[in-house]
Design a protein around this motif. Structure first.
Motif, PDB file in Angstrom:
ATOM      1  N   GLN A   1      59.325  29.758  18.270  1.00 44.29           N
ATOM      2  CA  GLN A   1      60.376  30.270  17.411  1.00 44.29           C
ATOM      3  C   GLN A   1      59.807  30.753  16.093  1.00 44.29           C
ATOM      4  N   VAL A   2      60.481  31.715  15.514  1.00 44.93           N
ATOM      5  CA  VAL A   2      60.082  32.273  14.224  1.00 44.93           C
ATOM      6  C   VAL A   2      61.294  32.203  13.303  1.00 44.93           C
ATOM      7  N   ARG A   3      61.068  31.713  12.126  1.00 50.88           N
ATOM      8  CA  ARG A   3      62.137  31.699  11.117  1.00 50.88           C
ATOM      9  C   ARG A   3      61.892  32.831  10.140  1.00 50.88           C
ATOM     10  N   LEU A   4      62.965  33.523   9.792  1.00 53.27           N
ATOM     11  CA  LEU A   4      62.907  34.643   8.867  1.00 53.27           C
ATOM     12  C   LEU A   4      63.841  34.376   7.696  1.00 53.27           C
ATOM     13  N   MET A   5      63.365  34.634   6.493  1.00 50.79           N
ATOM     14  CA  MET A   5      64.166  34.402   5.301  1.00 50.79           C
ATOM     15  C   MET A   5      64.121  35.638   4.422  1.00 50.79           C
ATOM     16  N   GLU A   6      65.283  36.298   4.280  1.00 50.20           N
ATOM     17  CA  GLU A   6      65.367  37.473   3.420  1.00 50.20           C
ATOM     18  C   GLU A   6      65.691  37.073   1.983  1.00 50.20           C
ATOM     19  N   SER A   7      65.289  37.904   1.058  1.00 56.06           N
ATOM     20  CA  SER A   7      65.620  37.719  -0.347  1.00 56.06           C
ATOM     21  C   SER A   7      65.533  39.061  -1.048  1.00 56.06           C
ATOM     22  N   GLY A   8      66.042  39.098  -2.278  1.00 58.06           N
ATOM     23  CA  GLY A   8      65.908  40.304  -3.086  1.00 58.06           C
ATOM     24  C   GLY A   8      67.161  41.146  -3.205  1.00 58.06           C
ATOM     25  N   GLY A   9      68.206  40.780  -2.478  1.00 59.44           N
ATOM     26  CA  GLY A   9      69.437  41.540  -2.596  1.00 59.44           C
ATOM     27  C   GLY A   9      70.095  41.343  -3.946  1.00 59.44           C
ATOM     28  N   GLY A  10      71.119  42.152  -4.218  1.00 59.44           N
ATOM     29  CA  GLY A  10      71.829  42.036  -5.473  1.00 59.44           C
ATOM     30  C   GLY A  10      72.763  43.195  -5.675  1.00 59.44           C
ATOM     31  N   SER A  11      73.254  43.321  -6.895  1.00 60.36           N
ATOM     32  CA  SER A  11      74.171  44.394  -7.254  1.00 60.36           C
ATOM     33  C   SER A  11      73.485  45.349  -8.215  1.00 60.36           C
ATOM     34  N   VAL A  12      73.550  46.623  -7.897  1.00 63.22           N
ATOM     35  CA  VAL A  12      72.946  47.643  -8.748  1.00 63.22           C
ATOM     36  C   VAL A  12      73.864  48.846  -8.825  1.00 63.22           C
ATOM     37  N   GLN A  13      73.635  49.682  -9.805  1.00 57.14           N
ATOM     38  CA  GLN A  13      74.375  50.930  -9.904  1.00 57.14           C
ATOM     39  C   GLN A  13      73.697  52.003  -9.063  1.00 57.14           C
ATOM     40  N   ALA A  14      74.482  52.985  -8.672  1.00 62.33           N
ATOM     41  CA  ALA A  14      73.929  54.099  -7.899  1.00 62.33           C
ATOM     42  C   ALA A  14      72.761  54.721  -8.662  1.00 62.33           C
ATOM     43  N   GLY A  15      71.721  55.033  -7.922  1.00 64.88           N
ATOM     44  CA  GLY A  15      70.511  55.564  -8.514  1.00 64.88           C
ATOM     45  C   GLY A  15      69.469  54.508  -8.816  1.00 64.88           C
ATOM     46  N   GLY A  16      69.869  53.255  -8.744  1.00 66.86           N
ATOM     47  CA  GLY A  16      68.958  52.159  -9.028  1.00 66.86           C
ATOM     48  C   GLY A  16      68.079  51.795  -7.850  1.00 66.86           C
ATOM     49  N   SER A  17      67.293  50.731  -8.045  1.00 68.86           N
ATOM     50  CA  SER A  17      66.328  50.303  -7.028  1.00 68.86           C
ATOM     51  C   SER A  17      66.428  48.798  -6.789  1.00 68.86           C
ATOM     52  N   LEU A  18      66.069  48.412  -5.595  1.00 71.50           N
ATOM     53  CA  LEU A  18      65.925  47.011  -5.224  1.00 71.50           C
ATOM     54  C   LEU A  18      64.749  46.885  -4.264  1.00 71.50           C
ATOM     55  N   ARG A  19      64.128  45.713  -4.257  1.00 64.52           N
ATOM     56  CA  ARG A  19      63.062  45.434  -3.307  1.00 64.52           C
ATOM     57  C   ARG A  19      63.427  44.186  -2.524  1.00 64.52           C
ATOM     58  N   LEU A  20      63.610  44.358  -1.243  1.00 62.10           N
ATOM     59  CA  LEU A  20      63.924  43.239  -0.372  1.00 62.10           C
ATOM     60  C   LEU A  20      62.644  42.653   0.215  1.00 62.10           C
ATOM     61  N   SER A  21      62.665  41.361   0.450  1.00 55.69           N
ATOM     62  CA  SER A  21      61.542  40.675   1.091  1.00 55.69           C
ATOM     63  C   SER A  21      62.048  39.871   2.269  1.00 55.69           C
ATOM     64  N   CYS A  22      61.216  39.726   3.268  1.00 62.71           N
ATOM     65  CA  CYS A  22      61.520  38.893   4.421  1.00 62.71           C
ATOM     66  C   CYS A  22      60.272  38.089   4.747  1.00 62.71           C
ATOM     67  N   GLU A  23      60.342  36.794   4.510  1.00 62.12           N
ATOM     68  CA  GLU A  23      59.200  35.926   4.781  1.00 62.12           C
ATOM     69  C   GLU A  23      59.378  35.271   6.137  1.00 62.12           C
ATOM     70  N   ALA A  24      58.373  35.405   6.978  1.00 59.73           N
ATOM     71  CA  ALA A  24      58.387  34.801   8.304  1.00 59.73           C
ATOM     72  C   ALA A  24      57.618  33.485   8.287  1.00 59.73           C
ATOM     73  N   SER A  25      57.995  32.570   9.184  1.00 58.94           N
ATOM     74  CA  SER A  25      57.346  31.263   9.245  1.00 58.94           C
ATOM     75  C   SER A  25      55.934  31.367   9.813  1.00 58.94           C
ATOM     76  N   ARG A  26      55.637  32.480  10.499  1.00 60.96           N
ATOM     77  CA  ARG A  26      54.295  32.743  10.981  1.00 60.96           C
ATOM     78  C   ARG A  26      54.161  34.235  11.231  1.00 60.96           C
ATOM     79  N   TYR A  27      52.954  34.671  11.538  1.00 60.33           N
ATOM     80  CA  TYR A  27      52.737  36.089  11.806  1.00 60.33           C
ATOM     81  C   TYR A  27      53.548  36.517  13.028  1.00 60.33           C
ATOM     82  N   ILE A  28      54.209  37.644  12.874  1.00 62.23           N
ATOM     83  CA  ILE A  28      54.938  38.210  14.002  1.00 62.23           C
ATOM     84  C   ILE A  28      54.749  39.720  13.915  1.00 62.23           C
ATOM     85  N   PRO A  29      54.332  40.357  15.013  1.00 55.58           N
ATOM     86  CA  PRO A  29      53.870  41.735  14.912  1.00 55.58           C
ATOM     87  C   PRO A  29      54.938  42.797  14.675  1.00 55.58           C
ATOM     88  N   CYS A  30      56.071  42.686  15.312  1.00 52.30           N
ATOM     89  CA  CYS A  30      57.074  43.752  15.259  1.00 52.30           C
ATOM     90  C   CYS A  30      58.170  43.355  14.273  1.00 52.30           C
TER      91      CYS A  30
END
Length: 125
Positions: A1-30
């Motif tokens: 099994q692989v656990r995935l944890m996303e982060s980095g979401g939020g509220s922004v105005q149009a034209g802005g930027s966000l960077r999302l991250s997804c950390e896996a519990s181990r290496y997973i290729p796809c």
């Protein structure tokens, strides 16, 4: 099994930027990013193969960049020039490949069997 944890979401105005991250519990290729707006189906956004080859759906081409850091088992999605239409819950999807197979193939169309809980992105006008 692989656990995935996303982060980095939020509220922004149009034209802005966000960077999302997804950390896996181990290496997973796809790995890939999907999004789901209220009342709609989950749809692909971008995928990245073992060699770093990326695929994007048309609405995000030129604005979003997917990348991965395999030393950290982490997937990223840099989102620039955000639009109200980008508002959604963003999910990280991942999948394995058989031993001896080098590439995932299929881009965003291939199946992904592991999923995170999602991170909310809200873009206001």
């Amino acid at each position: 099994q692989v656990r995935l944890m996303e982060s980095g979401g939020g509220s922004v105005q149009a034209g802005g930027s966000l960077r999302l991250s997804c950390e896996a519990s181990r290496y997973i290729p796809c790995m890939a990013w999907f999004r789901q707006a209220p009342g709609q189906q989950r749809v692909p956004v971008a995928s990245i193969d073992t060699d770093g080859a990326a695929a994007y759906v048309d609405p995000v081409k030129g604005r979003f960049t997917i990348s991965r850091d395999d030393a950290k088992n982490t997937l990223y999605l840099q989102m620039d020039s955000l639009q109200v239409e980008d508002s959604a819950m963003y999910f990280c999807g991942a999948d394995m490949i058989p031993p001896g197979v080098r590439f995932c193939g299929g881009g965003t169309s291939r199946p992904f069997n592991f999923w995170g809980q999602g991170t909310q992105v809200t873009v206001s006008s």
